[in-house]
Scaffold this active site. Structure first.
Site, PDB file in Angstrom:
ATOM      1  N   ASP A  56      25.109 -46.521  15.549  1.00 35.20           N
ATOM      2  CA  ASP A  56      24.902 -45.109  16.227  1.00 35.20           C
ATOM      3  C   ASP A  56      26.249 -44.743  16.566  1.00 35.20           C
ATOM      4  O   ASP A  56      27.291 -45.552  16.530  1.00 35.20           O
ATOM      5  CB  ASP A  56      24.135 -45.431  17.625  1.00 35.20           C
ATOM      6  CG  ASP A  56      23.707 -43.910  17.955  1.00 35.20           C
ATOM      7  OD1 ASP A  56      24.273 -42.999  17.868  1.00 35.20           O
ATOM      8  OD2 ASP A  56      22.722 -43.861  19.035  1.00 35.20           O
TER       9      ASP A  56
HETATM   10  C1  BGC Z   1      22.816 -40.393  19.288  1.00 32.83           C
HETATM   11  C2  BGC Z   1      22.229 -40.257  17.677  1.00 32.83           C
HETATM   12  C3  BGC Z   1      22.830 -39.350  17.183  1.00 32.83           C
HETATM   13  C4  BGC Z   1      24.587 -39.376  17.168  1.00 32.83           C
HETATM   14  C5  BGC Z   1      25.057 -38.241  16.275  1.00 32.83           C
HETATM   15  C6  BGC Z   1      24.364 -40.215  19.368  1.00 32.83           C
HETATM   16  O1  BGC Z   1      24.698 -40.159  20.660  1.00 32.83           O
HETATM   17  O2  BGC Z   1      22.405 -41.590  20.061  1.00 32.83           O
HETATM   18  O3  BGC Z   1      20.990 -40.186  17.707  1.00 32.83           O
HETATM   19  O4  BGC Z   1      22.305 -39.128  15.996  1.00 32.83           O
HETATM   20  O5  BGC Z   1      24.989 -39.159  18.225  1.00 32.83           O
HETATM   21  O6  BGC Z   1      25.189 -37.062  16.968  1.00 32.83           O
END
Ligand code: BGC
Length: 862
Positions: free
Chosen positions: A231
């Site tokens: 993530d």
């Molecule tokens: C989130 C993800 C997301 C990523 C990119 C993170 O803060 O937890 O679900 O895909 O950011 O935006």
């Protein structure tokens, strides 16, 4: 040569040719959304994009308008895997192509352990079977369309506060049977091209560094050949994550996997070149799948576009209307039939009726290409039936957390909605003094500006953004309240007078992914007919309690948000709604939450509706017997007034087509068939994880164990407000003739079929959902939840008086539990009870039958 030629490359050969540095570069992203390209070897970069209820594209700021689908909880409420698959193929894959993205960062497949979880709206269900089958269908459709699914967040990421640090402490049974199960089902049926690891720890170790989850479970047991991706900013080490099996670090800013640190880790034998190449190979495998899946993206110009065809709108509306759940309908209040019911005047009240509420907040949020509000949609649907119906409106009680944004209230100098932004470099990188001339001037049609990394790259490290707009003249003199929050420093001037200072002092808040301040408010008096200049000055430097020039620059989460509304006395608002309710023949109260209450970054603190909403519902219901309440929220809320109103419709977040879908359901053009994808408790204290949901010094104890959602309410005999699986129709159905085939055993699996007859016993055509729950033999030495959903099926458009026989298949997943001592799935011998009905409420499970498993067996894998 075209980038998509990489589809034909021999991966082993390419990996062989990679230098160590090239292999290292491949294991981390470039910028926010791309992987690394290596021109020498014809390796293209691919772009990934959020996800999951649509595709936002590269930018948080001034992003390309997109189709926002209903929240995952809403999509799961359709109990329709075929529709989900079609949405993946026809909608999401097409949107991804429009946004030039080869991988969609979705679906989100975590569990509503507690409806307070800020991102509960993003995941399908509290039930692992429903969540897993919907996720599999989503991935299948999307990948059939040539776009990769990145299922997330694997796993145990069921809350937001302290999300990088908390440890989800759970039994291995709960991990396998509940939290990993949706991912397991998706892997079994759809093989997502990527798995995104969760931010948190599970049983002591961060998932991005967790060999048990990434190796033992994902690779060895499930035999998955997916690519694993962190993530965003969710890896916390070099060697642990490389060795545990995390293939790709995202994003590529502030990264750990730099050439320097990785080479040093190789020299110090913390990691080996061989492992780095294995990780790089997985990234290349993903790139190759993308090259094969949608070559036109890799060969295209990378430009993002918006598609808004009627066909797209139709499927959006169908999905949204199928998701709506009719919770209560006494005395046939619904559907609304203006002529037969003598409805001349209908009052629409409530804070969500006209508000732009279409999704939860955070990375799932996107800019809609169009939006139909509940007010618009309901008024237009009623108008189509009877153009003479008069619609009145009052907000009644304010529901927002932060003041509503002002893009439709501000005008630029040349009369466009929004304002103008002027970016200024400073005298030097460390200076707080902006230069005289702007570096760039841009038109901005939003007043929530999440800059992230979307600002001109030529600016100095510290920079200033000046925003200039005119507030549209009001029709009457009024007091107007502004709200300003920022990640960085900001201040608001109206007609050159300082109204809000969020610059010299700031209170830390949660906005902009926890980088923002709290919202500060200021009131100005406005004269009718006069337009006022509204200026905001923003600087991307954190504001401490007192100004410190050494405070850090907001390098990736900077932003500023301006909102505002006329000041109204809450008692006056309430009184006006009650008056309209008294004067009307029916009331539709549209109430609920929005993307500030339910969002990535923080959890809710209460299940109550905001402000005086509950009081509003009670008062209008007392004033008008024909009060219909429409609730909007991605997860559950409490409804203390449920007994006082004749009709309740739960509308989740429905995306762009919210109003259209609501109009169709309320007027009966569509007969509702949505079923709750999660339980709605009567009170927060009844929620299974109540008391152990929060992170306590980094520890979150999953003490309710297997008893998540409805399993808890059954086990403890607690009556929820609305049961999981509940949902009414404008017709009635009867289930009969449940029969089970004899279980057949082969290849370490069991199979049997359940069939049930569904009859429409009412007077209109309707669609129903058959739900099948299994109880395990009581002879087992272990405790199992009393009832577990193991199959479901939908019967479409059944005419009055007509019947259809529905068949559903059961396999080893319907009878297995995780046996810790041997690390295998076990199917006990004994008598299994199958119960079938229209919801998980024990009294709704009208049919039951049993089958026997003669011989205990074990299995591993998928
Ligand atoms: C989130 C993800 C997301 C990523 C990119 C993170 O803060 O937890 O679900 O895909 O950011 O935006």
């Amino acid at each position: 040569m075209p980038a998509s030629d990489f589809a034909k490359a021999d991966l082993s050969e390419v990996v062989e040719q990679l230098t160590t540095d090239e292999a290292i570069l491949l294991t981390a992203g470039v910028g926010f959304w791309h992987t690394h390209a290596i021109a020498r070897l014809g390796i293209p970069a691919i772009k990934v994009s959020d996800g999951p209820n649509g595709i936002r594209g590269n930018h948080f700021f001034m992003s390309t308008p997109a189709k926002c689908l209903p929240s995952a909880t809403a999509m799961a409420a359709t109990f329709d895997t075929a529709l989900m698959e079609r949405v993946g193929l026809e909608l999401l894959a097409e949107e991804a192509k429009l946004k030039a993205a080869s991988v969609l960062l979705g679906p989100t497949c975590n569990t509503q352990r507690n409806p307070l979880g800020g991102r509960s709206f993003e995941s399908f269900s509290e039930d692992p079977h429903l969540a897993g089958m919907m996720a599999a269908a989503y991935c299948k459709g999307l990948q059939e369309g040539g776009i990769g699914a990145c299922i997330k967040h694997f796993c145990g990421n069921d809350k937001e506060n302290d999300r990088f640090g908390y440890d989800s402490i759970m039994s291995e049974r709960a991990l396998r049977e509940i939290y990993a199960m949706p991912f397991m089902l998706a892997e079994k049926y759809a093989k997502p091209w990527c798995f995104m690891t969760a931010y948190n720890r599970v049983n002591g170790t961060h998932v991005s560094e967790n060999p048990h989850i990434l190796q033992d479970i994902l690779r060895k047991e499930w035999g998955s050949d997916t690519t694993t991706m962190s993530d965003w900013f969710g890896i916390y080490s070099i060697d642990h994550s490389i060795n545990a099996g995390l293939d790709l670090e995202m994003p590529g800013t502030n990264k750990w996997r730099t050439l320097d640190l990785m080479n040093r880790s190789i020299q110090s034998r913390k990691i080996t070149k061989r492992t780095v190449k294995e990780r790089a190979r997985k990234v290349l495998q993903l790139v190759q799948r993308c090259a094969k899946g949608a070559p036109e993206i890799l060969d295209g110009e990378g430009i993002e576009r918006t598609g808004d065809l009627q066909a797209g709108r139709d499927i959006m509306t169908r999905l949204a209307s199928q998701a709506i759940v009719l919770l209560k309908n006494e005395g046939g209040v619904l559907p609304l039939k203006p002529k037969e019911q003598g409805l001349k005047k209908v009052a629409i009240v409530g804070g969500n009726a006209k508000a732009v509420v279409l999704s939860g907040g955070g990375s799932a949020a996107l800019k809609p290409s169009y939006f139909i509000s509940p007010h618009e949609g309901i008024a237009s649907a009623l108008g189509k039936i009877d153009p003479n119906v008069e619609i009145t409106y009052s907000e009644g009680a304010r529901a927002y957390m932060q003041m509503p944004t002002l893009e439709n209230e501000l005008l630029t100098e040349d009369g466009k909605p929004g304002w103008t932004g002027l970016f200024y470099s400073h005298e030097n990188d460390d200076s707080m003094v902006p230069l005289d001339k702007p570096l760039k001037t841009v038109y901005i049609d939003e007043t929530r500006i999440f800059l992230s990394t979307d600002y001109p790259k030529e600016l100095t490290k510290r920079f200033t953004l000046r925003l200039r707009g005119q507030l549209k003249p009001r029709e009457h003199d009024c007091e107007y309240e502004f709200g300003l929050l920022s990640a960085g420093r900001a201040r608001l001037f109206v007609d050159d007078k300082l109204v809000i200072d969020n610059w010299t002092k700031q209170r830390r808040g949660d906005a902009f992914f926890n980088s923002g301040s709290q919202e500060e408010r200021g009131i100005v008096s406005l004269k009718a007919g006069v337009s006022y200049s509204v200026h905001v000055e923003y600087c991307n430097v954190r504001a401490p309690a007192d100004i410190d020039p050494d405070e850090a620059v907001m390098d990736s989460n900077g932003g500023v948000r301006l909102g505002g509304a006329e000041v109204q006395h809450p008692d006056d608002l309430m009184a006006s709604a009650v008056k309209l309710a008294q004067e009307a023949d029916a009331v539709i109260a549209v109430v609920g939450l929005n993307a500030d209450w339910e969002t990535e970054g923080y959890d809710r603190t209460t299940l109550d509706l905001p402000g005086r909403t509950d009081e509003l519902v009670r008062k209008v219901a007392a004033a008008n017997k024909r009060t219909i309440v429409v609730t909007e929220s991605g997860s559950s809320i409490t409804m203390p007034w449920a007994d006082e109103v004749p009709a309740i419709v739960h509308a989740w977040y429905l995306g762009n087509s919210t109003g259209d879908a609501l109009g169709e359901v309320l007027t009966g053009k569509v007969n509702p068939s949505g079923r709750l994808s999660l339980s709605f408790p009567k009170r927060l204290e009844d929620v299974p994880s109540h008391g152990h949901f929060h992170s306590e010094h980094g520890q979150v104890r999953y003490a309710e164990d297997l008893f998540v959602g409805y399993k808890w309410y059954h086990h403890r005999k607690i009556e929820p407000q609305w049961h999981f699986g509940h949902g009414l129709s404008y017709t009635t159905f009867e289930f009969s003739d449940l029969s089970l085939s004899k279980p057949a055993f082969s290849n370490g699996d069991v199979s049997l079929t359940a069939s049930v007859k569904v009859t429409n016993t009412g007077s209109v055509i309707g669609t129903d959902v058959v739900q099948l729950y299994v109880s395990y033999p009581t002879t087992s030495k272990l405790t199992h939840p009393p009832l577990m959903l193991k199959a479901f099926a939908k019967v479409f458009d059944l005419a009055p008086g007509k019947s259809e026989v529905v068949k559903v298949a059961l396999d080893k997943y319907a009878v297995s539990y995780w046996e810790d001592r041997i690390s295998r799935w076990v199917v006990d011998d004994g008598e299994y009870v199958v119960r079938v009905g229209r919801s998980s409420a024990p009294e709704a499970l009208s049919l039951s039958a049993t089958f026997n498993i003669e011989k205990r067996f074990e299995w591993n894998g998928l």
